[in-house]
Design a protein around this motif. Structure first.
Motif, PDB file in Angstrom:
ATOM      1  N   GLU A   1      11.745 110.525  58.942  1.00  0.00           N
ATOM      2  CA  GLU A   1      13.088 109.953  59.010  1.00  0.00           C
ATOM      3  C   GLU A   1      14.080 111.109  59.132  1.00  0.00           C
ATOM      4  N   ILE A   2      14.638 111.287  60.344  1.00  0.00           N
ATOM      5  CA  ILE A   2      15.615 112.364  60.592  1.00  0.00           C
ATOM      6  C   ILE A   2      16.982 111.732  60.871  1.00  0.00           C
ATOM      7  N   ASP A   3      18.001 112.227  60.157  1.00  0.00           N
ATOM      8  CA  ASP A   3      19.355 111.689  60.329  1.00  0.00           C
ATOM      9  C   ASP A   3      20.211 112.538  61.260  1.00  0.00           C
ATOM     10  N   LEU A   4      20.024 113.840  61.230  1.00  0.00           N
ATOM     11  CA  LEU A   4      20.860 114.739  62.021  1.00  0.00           C
ATOM     12  C   LEU A   4      19.991 115.799  62.702  1.00  0.00           C
TER      13      LEU A   4
ATOM     14  N   GLU B   1      16.126 105.670  71.919  1.00  0.00           N
ATOM     15  CA  GLU B   1      17.139 104.986  71.112  1.00  0.00           C
ATOM     16  C   GLU B   1      17.228 105.586  69.711  1.00  0.00           C
ATOM     17  N   PHE B   2      17.257 106.918  69.672  1.00  0.00           N
ATOM     18  CA  PHE B   2      17.408 107.635  68.404  1.00  0.00           C
ATOM     19  C   PHE B   2      18.730 107.235  67.744  1.00  0.00           C
ATOM     20  N   GLU B   3      18.687 106.805  66.493  1.00  0.00           N
ATOM     21  CA  GLU B   3      19.876 106.272  65.832  1.00  0.00           C
ATOM     22  C   GLU B   3      20.612 107.306  64.988  1.00  0.00           C
ATOM     23  N   GLY B   4      20.082 108.539  64.925  1.00  0.00           N
ATOM     24  CA  GLY B   4      20.771 109.579  64.172  1.00  0.00           C
ATOM     25  C   GLY B   4      21.852 110.265  65.016  1.00  0.00           C
ATOM     26  N   GLN B   5      22.368 111.351  64.478  1.00  0.00           N
ATOM     27  CA  GLN B   5      23.433 112.095  65.168  1.00  0.00           C
ATOM     28  C   GLN B   5      22.888 113.447  65.640  1.00  0.00           C
ATOM     29  N   ILE B   6      23.604 114.025  66.697  1.00  0.00           N
ATOM     30  CA  ILE B   6      23.170 115.302  67.276  1.00  0.00           C
ATOM     31  C   ILE B   6      24.366 116.253  67.359  1.00  0.00           C
TER      32      ILE B   6
ATOM     33  N   LEU C   1      30.594 124.949  60.118  1.00  0.00           N
ATOM     34  CA  LEU C   1      29.438 124.054  59.959  1.00  0.00           C
ATOM     35  C   LEU C   1      29.733 122.972  58.927  1.00  0.00           C
ATOM     36  N   ALA C   2      30.398 123.366  57.829  1.00  0.00           N
ATOM     37  CA  ALA C   2      30.750 122.398  56.791  1.00  0.00           C
ATOM     38  C   ALA C   2      31.668 121.312  57.341  1.00  0.00           C
ATOM     39  N   GLN C   3      32.673 121.709  58.169  1.00  0.00           N
ATOM     40  CA  GLN C   3      33.577 120.735  58.771  1.00  0.00           C
ATOM     41  C   GLN C   3      32.812 119.767  59.685  1.00  0.00           C
ATOM     42  N   ALA C   4      31.872 120.324  60.427  1.00  0.00           N
ATOM     43  CA  ALA C   4      31.074 119.484  61.338  1.00  0.00           C
ATOM     44  C   ALA C   4      30.240 118.468  60.557  1.00  0.00           C
ATOM     45  N   LEU C   5      29.696 118.900  59.438  1.00  0.00           N
ATOM     46  CA  LEU C   5      28.893 117.996  58.604  1.00  0.00           C
ATOM     47  C   LEU C   5      29.762 116.889  58.000  1.00  0.00           C
ATOM     48  N   GLU C   6      30.944 117.267  57.528  1.00  0.00           N
ATOM     49  CA  GLU C   6      31.849 116.270  56.947  1.00  0.00           C
ATOM     50  C   GLU C   6      32.294 115.264  58.005  1.00  0.00           C
ATOM     51  N   ALA C   7      32.489 115.771  59.254  1.00  0.00           N
ATOM     52  CA  ALA C   7      32.939 114.883  60.328  1.00  0.00           C
ATOM     53  C   ALA C   7      31.864 113.894  60.761  1.00  0.00           C
TER      54      ALA C   7
ATOM     55  N   GLN D   1      29.454 112.637  58.800  1.00  0.00           N
ATOM     56  CA  GLN D   1      29.003 111.768  57.698  1.00  0.00           C
ATOM     57  C   GLN D   1      29.394 110.298  57.852  1.00  0.00           C
ATOM     58  N   PRO D   2      30.649 109.972  58.254  1.00  0.00           N
ATOM     59  CA  PRO D   2      30.994 108.550  58.400  1.00  0.00           C
ATOM     60  C   PRO D   2      30.059 107.786  59.326  1.00  0.00           C
ATOM     61  N   LYS D   3      29.655 108.419  60.456  1.00  0.00           N
ATOM     62  CA  LYS D   3      28.723 107.760  61.373  1.00  0.00           C
ATOM     63  C   LYS D   3      27.347 107.568  60.740  1.00  0.00           C
ATOM     64  N   LEU D   4      26.936 108.579  59.964  1.00  0.00           N
ATOM     65  CA  LEU D   4      25.636 108.468  59.295  1.00  0.00           C
ATOM     66  C   LEU D   4      25.646 107.369  58.237  1.00  0.00           C
ATOM     67  N   LYS D   5      26.780 107.243  57.539  1.00  0.00           N
ATOM     68  CA  LYS D   5      26.902 106.201  56.511  1.00  0.00           C
ATOM     69  C   LYS D   5      26.811 104.814  57.137  1.00  0.00           C
ATOM     70  N   LYS D   6      27.468 104.626  58.296  1.00  0.00           N
ATOM     71  CA  LYS D   6      27.402 103.338  58.986  1.00  0.00           C
ATOM     72  C   LYS D   6      25.964 103.034  59.406  1.00  0.00           C
ATOM     73  N   ARG D   7      25.262 104.088  59.884  1.00  0.00           N
ATOM     74  CA  ARG D   7      23.875 103.904  60.311  1.00  0.00           C
ATOM     75  C   ARG D   7      22.992 103.492  59.142  1.00  0.00           C
ATOM     76  N   VAL D   8      23.177 104.188  58.002  1.00  0.00           N
ATOM     77  CA  VAL D   8      22.382 103.880  56.812  1.00  0.00           C
ATOM     78  C   VAL D   8      22.647 102.466  56.335  1.00  0.00           C
ATOM     79  N   ALA D   9      23.952 102.091  56.336  1.00  0.00           N
ATOM     80  CA  ALA D   9      24.322 100.737  55.895  1.00  0.00           C
ATOM     81  C   ALA D   9      23.681  99.685  56.794  1.00  0.00           C
ATOM     82  N   LYS D  10      23.700  99.947  58.106  1.00  0.00           N
ATOM     83  CA  LYS D  10      23.106  99.014  59.061  1.00  0.00           C
ATOM     84  C   LYS D  10      21.590  98.934  58.856  1.00  0.00           C
ATOM     85  N   THR D  11      20.973 100.108  58.640  1.00  0.00           N
ATOM     86  CA  THR D  11      19.521 100.158  58.412  1.00  0.00           C
ATOM     87  C   THR D  11      19.138  99.402  57.142  1.00  0.00           C
TER      88      THR D  11
END
Length: 520
Positions: free
Chosen positions: A48-51, A74-79, A113-119, A121-131
């Motif tokens: 299970e890879i998220d990013l 149809e990878f559902e994580g972020q790149i 890198l920290a800013q990119a990770l924070e940016a 996160q919202p998409k990852l949270k939506k993906r997790v919620a949907k999953t």
């Protein structure tokens, strides 16, 4: 915690990316680091890879090919792309395939890198919620299917369910409500589901953070979905299962046995596990209800056709006929050990022991006639028993009681006058024996003979005569060429009807029924 896959062919970049920030402080974990796109695809198919953070230019499969392959899958994580100066045209192409952001490798700082990770996160949270929503829906459908299958399997082990795989593994604690014959008769309509609220509360107390327990009830059975191996160790599962079993017994005042099933992944696994757990639950009849059992104990069960049954029973009845307590106990012990060795099914063992008990009462109830209360007490305890050792102990007690009374009747270690009376009865067993004929034989007063015999043997003399005649009647009835009428006349009875009444009084069945029973 989100899982990160880093893909870059430069070793120094791979090392630097691992240490550039405290990943966990931002809610991320570096799951894997590989050097090309092909390795990355293999990891994503098995974990299970998220990013994914990937370089653009790499051997074998570069970043652009990797991004395209992930889009096709149809990878559902972020790149996030790692790029160098002069690669902006390639980077823009990647952005068209849904890449979230890009970072310059040569000047990359931890803050960027920290800013990119924070940016991201919202998409990852939506993906997790949907999953999670999809998982919850799938879980409900699975549980509905399981609730449909389990009762059918418990009722009919030949039931074949629809073939389906589960999205997660399940492991069940199979609980059986143990009832004695006495309890079955008194609570014909009471099932384990009647204790459902109490069982649910007990499990919630043992595992307060698990939410509402997933329970399925059917008759004397209940299945509880245990925590999986990823949530709890084997020893912890064993511990909580034992707690649940003991608390059910404590708070409901009923006997139960729990069997821990294996991890299952399909409907076929579910049926197979339930069937084996049901078989293992029967082993509690031999080993008691103190410990939780395990499904793998089914390998100790053997398919055995009990060929020695008639041999043991003949030896047992031969010992009883002689009144030999030691021989009868030894034979019964050997018989029980044979049953225990092969874990003969409980119902079959109960039938065997019931037949022994009934035959003893039928054949030797005549010796228990003066202490019917003791016999009734043994039978009452027997009907309330649920363990082999309990049945064994009570049959032992019955053998001891019978053999003790038989010894009293047959013992010739009395004074001369009593032995002379007993010998006279044996010699004239085929005649009508009266107190007057005995008094004439021993030259004593009738009333004195009665008192003397009672004081010496503890038994009424007329009762003794009847016992010896009835014992002889059993022997004669076991001969195939002897009919009831001939037996009655052979024992000095002028009327068969009187013989029938006396036989029924001592044995509880008429002579014809007894003959049929002993000759089958």
């Amino acid at each position: 915690m989100y899982n990160v896959l880093i893909v870059d062919d430069e070793k120094i970049i791979r090392i630097g990316m691992r240490t550039i920030i405290d990943w966990e402080a931002y809610g991320f974990r570096v799951a894997e680091i590989v050097s090309d796109g092909e390795q990355a695809l293999e990891i994503i198919e098995n974990q299970e890879i998220d990013l994914v953070i990937t370089d653009i230019k790499m051997p074998k499969m570069d970043g652009i090919q990797l991004v395209k392959a992930l889009k096709e899958r149809e990878f559902e994580g972020q790149i996030i792309m790692l790029t160098s100066y002069g690669e902006f045209d390639l980077t823009r192409e990647c952005l068209r395939y849904g890449v979230h952001d890009y970072l310059l490798k040569g000047t990359l700082r931890s803050s960027e890198l920290a800013q990119a990770l924070e940016a991201v996160q919202p998409k990852l949270k939506k993906r997790v919620a949907k999953t999670q929503e999809v998982d919850q829906e799938g879980k409900q459908k699975e549980q509905e299917l399981i609730k449909e299958i389990i009762p059918k399997v418990l009722k009919d082990t030949t039931f074949t369910p629809p073939v389906a795989a589960f999205g997660k593994s399940y492991q069940f604690l199979v609980i059986k409500h143990i009832k004695s014959k006495f309890e079955q008769e008194r609570n014909m309509d009471r099932t384990l589901k009647d204790y459902g609220t109490a069982i649910q509360n007990i499990i919630s107390e043992v595992l307060p953070k698990r939410g509402k327990p997933f329970l399925v009830f059917e008759g004397d059975w209940c299945l509880y979905s245990l925590p999986t191996s990823s949530e709890m160790s084997h020893q912890e599962v064993l511990k909580i299962s034992l707690q649940i079993q003991n608390l059910i017994k404590l708070y409901t005042n009923i006997k139960v046995i729990g069997v821990i099933g294996r991890s299952i992944y399909t409907t076929h696994d579910l049926v197979d596990s339930i069937e084996k757990c049901m078989q293992v639950a029967g082993m509690a009849f031999y080993c008691g209800y103190q410990d939780v059992l395990k499904e793998e104990k089914v390998h100790g069960l053997k398919d055995y056709k009990f060929k020695d049954k008639s041999t043991y029973e003949k030896q047992l009845h031969s010992a009883m006929k002689k009144g030999s307590y030691a021989e009868a106990i030894h034979t019964l012990e050997a018989y029980i050990e044979k049953l225990r060795e092969y874990y003969i099914p409980q119902k079959q063992v109960e039938q065997i022991l019931n037949n022994i008990l009934h035959r003893f009462i039928l054949d030797y109830g005549i010796y228990l006639d003066k202490n019917k209360e003791h016999l009734e007490n043994i039978i009452d305890k027997y009907r309330k028993s649920t363990l082999l050792e309990e049945y064994h102990a009570l049959i032992n007690e019955l053998i001891y009681t019978i053999c003790t009374y038989m010894e009293q009747v047959r013992d010739k270690h009395y004074r001369k006058e009593i032995v002379e009376i007993m010998d006279y009865v044996e010699e004239h067993i085929g005649e009508k024996i009266t107190l007057a004929s005995i008094a004439s034989q021993v030259n004593m007063n009738e009333s004195y003979i009665s008192r003397l015999f009672k004081n010496e043997t503890g038994m009424n003399i007329i009762n003794y005569i009847n016992i010896r005649k009835m014992e002889k009647a059993k022997e004669l009835l076991s001969e195939k060429n002897m009919i009831v009428k001939d037996v009655a006349y052979a024992l000095g009875f002028e009327e068969q009807s009187y013989f029938n009444r006396m036989f029924n009084k001592y044995f509880g069945v008429n002579p014809k029924e007894y003959k049929k029973c002993t000759n089958t």
